[in-house]
Design a protein around this motif. Structure first.
Motif, short mmCIF file in Angstrom:
data_model
loop_
_atom_site.label_atom_id
_atom_site.label_comp_id
_atom_site.label_asym_id
_atom_site.label_seq_id
_atom_site.Cartn_x
_atom_site.Cartn_y
_atom_site.Cartn_z
N VAL A 64 22.28 9.66 -29.00
CA VAL A 64 22.21 8.71 -29.70
C VAL A 64 23.82 7.84 -29.19
CG1 VAL A 64 23.26 8.03 -32.11
CG2 VAL A 64 22.11 10.39 -31.60
N GLN A 65 24.76 8.10 -28.49
CA GLN A 65 25.22 7.71 -27.90
C GLN A 65 24.86 6.70 -26.53
OE1 GLN A 65 28.56 9.36 -26.30
NE2 GLN A 65 30.63 7.97 -26.08
N ALA A 66 24.12 6.94 -26.23
CA ALA A 66 23.56 6.78 -24.56
C ALA A 66 22.24 6.02 -25.24
CB ALA A 66 22.69 7.78 -23.80
N GLN A 67 21.69 6.21 -26.90
CA GLN A 67 20.86 4.70 -26.81
C GLN A 67 21.59 3.84 -27.21
OE1 GLN A 67 19.32 7.65 -30.37
NE2 GLN A 67 17.45 8.17 -28.58
N ALA A 68 22.71 3.73 -28.09
CA ALA A 68 23.77 2.40 -28.75
C ALA A 68 24.07 2.15 -26.96
CB ALA A 68 24.90 3.09 -28.97
N SER A 69 24.81 2.92 -25.89
CA SER A 69 24.93 2.11 -24.83
C SER A 69 23.55 1.30 -24.21
CB SER A 69 25.36 2.80 -23.81
OG SER A 69 26.14 3.32 -24.58
N LEU A 70 22.39 1.58 -24.18
CA LEU A 70 21.59 1.42 -23.88
C LEU A 70 21.10 -0.03 -24.49
CD1 LEU A 70 18.74 0.50 -22.00
CD2 LEU A 70 17.61 2.21 -23.24
N ALA A 71 21.15 0.17 -26.01
CA ALA A 71 20.82 -1.06 -26.55
C ALA A 71 21.65 -2.30 -26.74
CB ALA A 71 20.90 -0.89 -28.44
N ARG A 72 23.28 -1.99 -26.42
CA ARG A 72 24.36 -2.76 -25.54
C ARG A 72 23.79 -4.04 -24.47
NH1 ARG A 72 28.14 0.17 -27.28
NH2 ARG A 72 28.61 1.04 -24.82
N ALA A 73 23.17 -2.95 -23.51
CA ALA A 73 23.17 -3.72 -22.26
C ALA A 73 21.62 -4.40 -22.44
CB ALA A 73 22.78 -2.61 -21.81
N THR A 74 21.02 -3.57 -23.30
CA THR A 74 19.93 -4.57 -23.20
C THR A 74 20.25 -6.30 -23.84
OG1 THR A 74 18.11 -2.38 -23.37
CG2 THR A 74 17.26 -4.77 -24.14
N ALA A 75 20.56 -6.09 -24.99
CA ALA A 75 21.50 -7.40 -25.29
C ALA A 75 22.60 -8.58 -24.54
CB ALA A 75 22.19 -7.18 -26.73
N ALA A 76 23.11 -7.77 -23.68
CA ALA A 76 23.85 -8.33 -22.54
C ALA A 76 23.44 -9.42 -21.79
CB ALA A 76 24.89 -7.87 -22.13
#
Length: 347
Positions: A64-76
């Motif tokens: 779940v943490q890795a999925q959130a990190s990917l979402a944050r990086a995609t938004a950036a």
């Protein structure tokens, strides 16, 4: 019977051990507590069968943490791309400096790299979550569990969980002194020994209880190095094992039919007396007297002993009733009709 020379099998008897064709040690690839054992010890399993379940909650949280990190990086990344798209027409009109545009491009590239890094971390998290279900890497018979429920296992120390052996077919490995193998090579070069290809050399197994294993095998490998500590070479044969009668580590003796000896001699088993590790036969001399002769035995096959030395072609060997006569006694022999050695050697 009158001893007749012919082609006889060159049989070598060697001690050996049974080995599995494939062996896999099942080890932990993640840290955690074993929740359940999912197989029956000693059963046959297919490749991919679940064997153990390690507590997956920690790995699920990391996923779940890795999925959130990917979402944050995609938004950036999306924001960085939008800035580049806004700056691109402005830089041509000198409304935005080239330095600001280059910085925006750099930020966009860093954002792309961050997305790639986040995707890799997500893939790793998914992989490690999959490792919490320990599966059989190969098909075979799975052994005793080395851990129980509640045990802490570690990927760093590669905790052994169990072992799987593929038991059909199996290998039998034997060792032979390298000097003996050199002698055989010399005999083959001199023409005294006819040796077939490696894959056509038959091997019969004698089990620990003295019985012969029902199925024959064939050599499939001969080591090209000599063990410096023993001066021996390893040879290996492959055997079918449909009933799982042969088990890894089992002691056996192998009778290897290593070609045919030209001009060899064989006699029926019942003609040979073995006492105190010495083999003897009773022969009838030209004046019909009985004499005891010490012989060197080779291999044993089809109810006959191969005689390496001690007998010559044309001599008369007592096959039956030798226990009723003594050396020096005069006898009246009755010659039996015995198949020649070459015929007896054929299977």
């Amino acid at each position: 019977m009158k001893v007749t020379a012919g082609n006889v099998p060159n049989i070598i008897e060697l001690p050996g051990r049974i080995e599995a064709v494939r062996t896999a040690e099942v080890r932990a690839r993640v840290d955690g507590i074993v929740e359940r054992r999912l197989y029956k010890e000693g059963s046959d399993v297919a490749a991919g069968t679940p064997l153990f379940l390690i507590d997956p909650r920690d790995k699920q949280a990391q996923l779940v943490q890795a999925q959130a990190s990917l979402a944050r990086a995609t938004a950036a990344q999306a924001n960085a791309r939008s800035i580049v798209n806004r700056y691109e027409p402005l830089v041509n009109r000198k409304a935005v400096s080239a330095q600001e545009y280059d910085a925006a491009l750099s930020d966009a590239r860093q954002a792309e790299a961050s997305v790639a890094d986040a995707r890799a971390a997500l893939a790793r998290a998914q992989l490690e979550l999959g490792y919490t279900t320990v599966r059989a890497p190969i098909a075979g018979r799975v052994g005793k569990a080395q851990v129980t429920e509640g045990a802490l296992v570690s990927a760093g120390s590669a905790t052994l969980l169990t072992q799987i052996n593929q038991l059909s077919p199996v290998y039998a490995t034997f060792t032979q002194a390298s000097v003996k193998l050199l002698d055989l090579q010399q005999q083959a070069q001199d023409g005294a020994l006819q040796v077939p290809d490696l894959s056509r050399i038959e091997v019969r197994l004698i089990l620990e209880n003295g019985r012969e294993y029902s199925a024959g095998g064939y050599l499939d490998f001969a080591d090209q190095t000599v063990d410096p500590s023993t001066g021996s070479q390893m040879i290996r044969a492959r055997f079918p094992n449909p009933d799982r009668q042969l088990l890894p580590g089992q002691f056996v003796r192998g009778r290897i039919v290593l070609g045919m000896v030209r001009g060899g001699i064989s006699v029926p088993e019942r003609a040979v007396q073995i006492t105190n590790e010495e083999a003897n036969v009773m022969i009838v001399t030209r004046d019909n007297s009985v004499a005891r002769r010490t012989v060197e035995l080779g291999g044993q096959m089809n109810g006959r002993w191969v005689i390496r030395s001690g007998l010559n072609s044309g001599e008369m060997v007592i096959v039956d009733a030798w226990m009723k006569v003594q050396p020096g006694q005069k006898v009246t022999p009755r010659v039996q009709t015995v198949p020649p050695a070459a015929s007896a050697a054929k299977r």
